[in-house]
Design an enzyme around this catalytic site. Sequence first.
Site, short mmCIF file in Angstrom:
data_model
loop_
_atom_site.label_atom_id
_atom_site.label_comp_id
_atom_site.label_asym_id
_atom_site.label_seq_id
_atom_site.Cartn_x
_atom_site.Cartn_y
_atom_site.Cartn_z
N ASP A 159 -0.53 0.81 4.17
CA ASP A 159 -1.63 0.47 5.09
C ASP A 159 -2.52 1.70 5.26
O ASP A 159 -2.39 2.68 4.54
CB ASP A 159 -1.06 0.02 6.44
CG ASP A 159 -0.39 1.17 7.16
OD1 ASP A 159 -0.02 2.15 6.51
OD2 ASP A 159 -0.26 1.10 8.39
N TYR A 174 0.23 -5.80 1.16
CA TYR A 174 0.74 -5.03 2.29
C TYR A 174 1.80 -5.81 3.06
O TYR A 174 2.92 -5.33 3.30
CB TYR A 174 -0.39 -4.62 3.25
CG TYR A 174 0.20 -4.18 4.57
CD1 TYR A 174 0.76 -2.92 4.69
CD2 TYR A 174 0.30 -5.07 5.65
CE1 TYR A 174 1.39 -2.53 5.86
CE2 TYR A 174 0.93 -4.68 6.82
CZ TYR A 174 1.47 -3.42 6.91
OH TYR A 174 2.12 -3.05 8.06
N GLU A 190 2.92 -8.46 11.88
CA GLU A 190 2.17 -7.87 10.77
C GLU A 190 0.84 -8.58 10.54
O GLU A 190 -0.16 -7.94 10.23
CB GLU A 190 3.00 -7.88 9.48
CG GLU A 190 4.18 -6.92 9.50
CD GLU A 190 3.76 -5.46 9.69
OE1 GLU A 190 2.57 -5.13 9.48
OE2 GLU A 190 4.62 -4.65 10.05
#
Length: 367
Positions: free
Chosen positions: A162, A144, A61
């Site tokens: 996102d 996020y 990520e």
Amino acid sequence: MARRPILATDALQENPPQAAISPERVDPEALLAWYDRHRRRLPWRALPGESADPYHVFLSEIMLQQTTVAAVQPYFAAFLARWPTVEDLAAASLEEVLAAWAGLGYYARARNLHACARAVSERHGGRFPSEEAALLELPGIGPYTAAAIASIAYDRPAAPVDGNWERVLSRLFAVEEPLPKARPLFRRLALDILPARRHGDFAQGVMDLGATICTPRRPACTLCPWQRPCRARIAGTQDLYPRKAAKAERPTRRGVAFLVMRPDGAVLARSRPEKGLLGGMTEVPSTSWTTDGPVAPERDAPLDAQWTVLNARVGHVFSHFALELALWRTTVPDGTPAPPGHRWVRSGDVAGEAFPSVMRKVLEHRQ
DNA sequence: GACACGTGGTT
DNA sequence: TAACCAAGTGT
């Protein structure tokens, strides 16, 4: 009051906001069914029904922030091979991590990745927290990524909103508010459509949908599991979303880079300041980079020498400006000491040094 | 809230 | 080819 992203737990305590939109018509199960048939196979993903390794989720990520899957793949593999666990990463030096990150861009991520690994090791016993709020406290982890780890690694109800999610939601609800102003609205809409189960699959499913069906241009609406409730598709206005505020223009800055070579192939280098552009990365000495360009480059040269002004120039585009670098080259005798703040990088060490892409372009002109 | 922060691929 | 785009965060 401190600014804090809206969390899933907030939504459960509040009355549904609601205005002109009706999220109850968007069926999360339809998305999950689509995901079961079309999920992308990615190295950091668990097999269907299995749970993902939080460290793998974290590492991927961070790398995927503003970065394509294709660009991330080799870096993810290299990091995992070299640092198989978060404890291994925590034990690495920052220099090693920066060098391994070289070429991926947004180098503050590498610094924060390293700091985060150490924080997880020291504050959480080497295990990533599962709560969004706790994840949010870690360096480099924002709204996020906190939601992504919570949902994907721990299957918690969370909305990792996102760019994919924003595009999907903007079309689903025909959101007229432009980005980035619409961020809070997107977050609220995302929480409104969360399923009651399979939170990690849902999060990744929406991302896959945005990446493969609900694409920026020419979305494949006929294949979309949400085509029926989608306001934009109904109106035929898919291409209008997401609305975006006009972006600032990108100026060009100019400078002179100094390629100082030794006969044995070593090149003179230095480290950039820890903060700011290319923070902590290695560079060839240069003048400052300014809109007007340097007036008297020789005054900024790392040493006195007979310079050859190369015909070639290096062009590079950063996120907020373009750079055009003239190249001055010279060769000094073996044994020449590196000026203060500089060091020699041997030819064979260039590859392992933390040179960002722009500097690798410069170094192509070493000869 | 606006801006700083990289890079390489696609259209 | 210039513009746009990619699983954002920190200040």
